[in-house]
Motif scaffolding. Structure first.
Motif, short mmCIF file in Angstrom:
data_model
loop_
_atom_site.label_atom_id
_atom_site.label_comp_id
_atom_site.label_asym_id
_atom_site.label_seq_id
_atom_site.Cartn_x
_atom_site.Cartn_y
_atom_site.Cartn_z
N SER A 15 0.83 -1.21 0.00
CA SER A 15 0.00 0.00 0.00
C SER A 15 0.87 1.26 0.00
CB SER A 15 -0.92 0.00 1.22
OG SER A 15 -1.72 1.15 1.25
N LEU A 16 1.94 1.24 0.78
CA LEU A 16 2.86 2.38 0.79
C LEU A 16 3.51 2.57 -0.57
CD1 LEU A 16 4.63 1.90 4.25
CD2 LEU A 16 3.01 3.70 3.62
N SER A 37 2.32 1.71 -3.52
CA SER A 37 1.36 2.15 -4.53
C SER A 37 0.91 3.60 -4.30
CB SER A 37 0.15 1.22 -4.53
OG SER A 37 -0.52 1.25 -3.28
N ARG A 38 1.00 4.07 -3.04
CA ARG A 38 0.51 5.41 -2.73
C ARG A 38 1.61 6.43 -2.47
NH1 ARG A 38 -3.15 1.78 -1.37
NH2 ARG A 38 -5.39 2.29 -1.48
N HIS A 90 3.71 7.77 -4.54
CA HIS A 90 3.71 8.80 -5.58
C HIS A 90 2.65 9.86 -5.28
CE1 HIS A 90 2.98 9.84 -10.08
NE2 HIS A 90 3.71 10.74 -9.49
N VAL A 91 1.44 9.39 -4.97
CA VAL A 91 0.34 10.32 -4.65
C VAL A 91 0.69 11.16 -3.43
CG1 VAL A 91 -2.10 10.48 -4.07
CG2 VAL A 91 -1.31 8.69 -5.61
N LEU A 92 1.27 10.51 -2.43
CA LEU A 92 1.61 11.21 -1.19
C LEU A 92 2.59 12.35 -1.44
CD1 LEU A 92 1.48 11.34 1.92
CD2 LEU A 92 3.38 9.71 1.98
N THR A 107 0.91 15.24 -3.80
CA THR A 107 -0.15 16.02 -3.17
C THR A 107 0.38 16.86 -2.00
OG1 THR A 107 -0.71 14.06 -1.84
CG2 THR A 107 -2.01 14.47 -3.83
N GLU A 161 -3.12 18.98 -4.30
CA GLU A 161 -4.02 17.99 -4.90
C GLU A 161 -4.41 18.38 -6.33
OE1 GLU A 161 -7.33 17.61 -2.33
OE2 GLU A 161 -6.18 16.80 -0.65
N ALA A 194 -3.39 11.95 -12.46
CA ALA A 194 -4.43 10.97 -12.20
C ALA A 194 -5.32 10.77 -13.42
CB ALA A 194 -5.27 11.41 -11.00
N HIS A 209 8.02 6.92 -10.01
CA HIS A 209 7.16 5.82 -9.56
C HIS A 209 7.53 4.52 -10.27
CE1 HIS A 209 2.75 4.63 -8.44
NE2 HIS A 209 3.65 3.82 -7.94
#
Length: 283
Positions: A103-104, A106-107, A109-111, A114, A119, A126, A267
């Motif tokens: 989970s870390l 995969s997320r 990049h978003v973290l 943002t 965002e 996205a 990523h």
């Protein structure tokens, strides 16, 4: 949701994908019907209502799959059974840790994007990733189907069958990916006009970067599925944790050095590091 996931996993392990399709189609049909009825109603749909609709669809789909496919559902506290759970916990604890590290990864990049850039800025990235959403579903379904074969081969210590299954999976993914990218290239003008309509800049570069990332993600996922079937959860925790760290660092460097859209390459670099680690361990 957990009961439905249990039922799907059980049916895939019994090589009964048709029953999984029954559950999924029931979920879609019930949810869509309720949404349609509420959409036709004069009252406005609030977020809480959406969650209740999804819950109802999950409950009905779960009951249908359990009844049609006779999925066993028993709860017992017998000492003999509890000892089996204690033995399984040695693998389960690493599997749970793997869920967290995956989970870390995969997320991450978003973290980074943002938090560091906002965002709204991540919206373009996205939007480009939307095209590749179905690929994750296909990989998930493929993994559910191949895991029983790989697990049985691992139990027999049949390395030849494991290697053959992995090669067939890799060939199928590469062919499917090539077909998808070719169709995307041919119909790009129509897809861009329908999905983006000139709202985002550099969308072609963003999509090309997502293509490269998706290929690395797909291949890495295949080897991760194989290692899961061989109960190599500890190795997967190390691989995904390493990938998450690489993503956090490389996404920041790529975004600040080359531009925000190239954070996707950071990523992808994390996926490649995890792939190399998995492949080296799986040779």
């Amino acid at each position: 949701q957990l009961l439905r996931a249990y039922g799907r996993s059980y049916l895939f392990s019994q090589l009964r994908p048709a029953m999984v399709a029954v559950s999924d189609l029931t979920y879609v049909a019930i949810g869509s019907t309720i949404f349609l009825l509420l959409w036709l109603a004069p009252d406005e749909i609030v977020p809480a209502t959406v969650f209740w609709i999804l819950t109802a669809a999950n409950v009905v789909a779960t009951l249908v799959s359990f009844w049609v496919a006779h999925v066993p559902l028993r709860l017992t506290f017998r000492r003999r059974i509890l000892r089996r759970y204690a033995e399984a916990w040695r693998d389960a604890r690493w599997a749970l840790a793997g869920v967290i590290t995956t989970s870390l990864q995969s997320r991450a990049h978003v973290l980074v994007v943002t938090v560091a850039f906002g965002e709204a800025i991540f919206a373009a990235l996205a939007a480009g990733a939307v095209l590749f959403g179905p690929m994750r579903l296909v990989l998930q379904a493929w993994g559910m189907i191949t895991r029983p074969f790989l697990a049985r081969a691992a139990g027999r210590r049949d390395r030849g069958e494991i290697v053959m299954t992995n090669r067939l999976s890799l060939a199928a993914v590469l062919v499917g990916f090539l077909v998808f990218v070719t169709l995307l290239y041919w119909f790009w003008d129509q897809a861009e006009a329908q999905l983006y309509a000139g709202k985002y800049e550099d969308m072609e570069i963003i999509v090309v970067l997502w293509v490269a990332f998706s290929l690395a993600f797909a291949v890495r996922t295949l080897y991760a599925i194989s290692l899961q079937s061989m109960r190599e959860f500890k190795r997967l925790v190390y691989a995904t944790a390493m990938g998450a760290v690489v993503i956090l660092v490389s996404v920041t460097i790529f975004a600040l050095t080359f531009g925000l859209q190239y954070s996707i390459a950071g990523h992808g670099l994390g996926e490649i590091v995890s792939l190399i680690y998995n492949f080296h361990d799986h040779r």
